[in-house]
Design an enzyme around this catalytic site. Structure first.
Site, PDB file in Angstrom:
ATOM      1  N   CYS A 320       0.223   0.064  -7.586  1.00  0.00           N
ATOM      2  CA  CYS A 320       0.441  -1.177  -8.328  1.00  0.00           C
ATOM      3  C   CYS A 320      -0.819  -2.040  -8.338  1.00  0.00           C
ATOM      4  O   CYS A 320      -0.778  -3.190  -8.794  1.00  0.00           O
ATOM      5  CB  CYS A 320       1.615  -1.958  -7.742  1.00  0.00           C
ATOM      6  SG  CYS A 320       1.420  -2.410  -6.005  1.00  0.00           S
ATOM      7  N   GLU A 354       0.326  -0.676 -13.345  1.00  0.00           N
ATOM      8  CA  GLU A 354       0.836   0.384 -12.483  1.00  0.00           C
ATOM      9  C   GLU A 354       0.161   1.670 -12.952  1.00  0.00           C
ATOM     10  O   GLU A 354       0.093   1.931 -14.163  1.00  0.00           O
ATOM     11  CB  GLU A 354       2.351   0.500 -12.619  1.00  0.00           C
ATOM     12  CG  GLU A 354       3.020   1.262 -11.504  1.00  0.00           C
ATOM     13  CD  GLU A 354       3.534   0.367 -10.386  1.00  0.00           C
ATOM     14  OE1 GLU A 354       4.037   0.930  -9.400  1.00  0.00           O
ATOM     15  OE2 GLU A 354       3.431  -0.861 -10.507  1.00  0.00           O
TER      16      GLU A 354
END
Length: 362
Positions: A320, A354
């Protein structure tokens, strides 16, 4: 959380900019072009929270810009949130406007929904919750068709369930997930489904074993377990471990051993630095690990855990934070090369990305 600048006309250019940024970060490692997985342009966010702000004698949903807790952005609808959240927002507001019991010292509301249509609302208060509150909350839960969790200092009252139920399809199979209130879940369900399918394909059909670090509620564990002989999965959060165990049982997956250890602790166990009682009954030497799957927090893997992953033929890494991903790859680049990489647009209209990489031994 501040309100994203929602403008669907800018979506394609923003996604292209993210893909270019990922290419730049991974260019020093001779990465192939990233596969890009887009998001729905609206109604993609399955969970959100709002503070409440009093104005003209009424409480309103509100958000604030980072660093400014004094100038609210009042919210009537929230187009990035799921349709279910947008349906529930005015209904809940109407309920607290006519009920002093529900509204008195209510300061925060959280919504948790799923692609499968389930919903849970958390109401947080600066006061004790009593029988009168519970009676009205039970009526409201029945009226809205949701579960409700009431929170006050040192107390939690659950009406219905303290989790929602999700269904995600990977390679044609439907996996069912319990997602607990207060625990981490992927906010963008459609993109999460794309991530799971990419990871499933990237891992491939294996005849050896998989080590998974930071497994959470088993989001990736369930489909990846069907690709290998057996899995050793670790997670430190007790609520996530309990949800993962329930999810494994609900889906009939019996080749996973799950232990409540941090990645750092597992590294110590595998290096035989010290034993852990939580590993009692698990023979680490019985595993034939060919792959490791990691989905670490924003800080990425610490240097020792990163070094641990070097032992494996394949490293499947979901991140992330592409900056810390690049830092971890720099540590591994002399022994592993990037075979595949991907961008998953979990957070449209923001700078957050992401991403995923498959690293294989040189």
């Amino acid at each position: 959380m501040s309100r994203p600048q929602f403008d669907p006309t800018t979506y394609d250019s923003q996604l292209a900019a993210k893909a270019e940024r990922l290419r730049e970060l991974l260019a020093p490692f001779d990465a192939p072009a990233p596969e890009v997985f887009d998001s729905p342009r609206a109604n993609y966010r399955l969970r959100t929270e709002f503070r409440l702000w009093r104005e003209d004698g009424q409480r309103h949903y509100a958000m604030f810009e980072p660093g400014n807790n004094h100038t609210p952005i009042l919210i009537e609808d929230f187009p990035i949130a799921s349709r279910r959240i947008n349906e529930l927002m005015p209904q809940l507001k109407a309920a607290w406007q006519v009920s002093e019991t529900l509204s008195f010292k209510l300061f925060q509301v959280e919504f948790l929904t799923t692609l499968a249509g389930d919903a849970l609302i958390t109401l947080a208060y600066h006061r004790p919750l009593d029988d009168a509150w519970q009676a009205e909350a039970e009526q409201l839960a029945a009226q809205l068709g949701v579960s409700i969790v009431g929170r006050s200092r040192g107390k939690r009252i659950v009406i219905g369930r303290d989790y929602v139920e999700e269904e995600l399809v990977v390679a044609g199979r439907t996996f069912r997930y319990r997602q607990p209130e207060g625990a981490f879940t992927q906010p963008n369900g459609e993109v999460c489904q794309k991530m799971l399918n990419w990871a499933y394909e990237a891992l491939g059909e294996r005849e050896d074993d998989l080590l998974e670090l930071y497994c959470g509620n088993g989001n990736f564990t369930l489909p990846l377990a069907t690709r290998v002989r057996k899995v050793l999965a670790t997670e430190i959060s007790k609520s996530s471990v309990n949800a993962a165990l329930a999810n494994l049982d609900d889906n009939g997956i019996d080749n996973v051993s799950l232990v409540r250890l941090s990645a750092e602790e597992l590294t110590q166990a595998l290096n035989e630095v010290r034993p852990f009682r939580r590993l009692a009954g698990i023979d680490l030497k019985s595993y034939d690990f060919g792959s490791v799957f990691v989905d670490p927090p924003r800080a990425g893997m610490d240097p020792d855990t990163c070094e641990l992953t070097r032992r494996f033929e394949r490293i499947l890494y979901i991140s992330c934070n592409p900056e810390t991903l690049a830092q971890n790859i720099a540590q591994l680049h002399d022994s592993h090369r990037i075979e595949r990489c991907a961008l998953f647009d979990q957070f449209p209209y923001t700078h957050h990305m992401e991403s995923g990489v498959l690293l294989v031994r040189r």
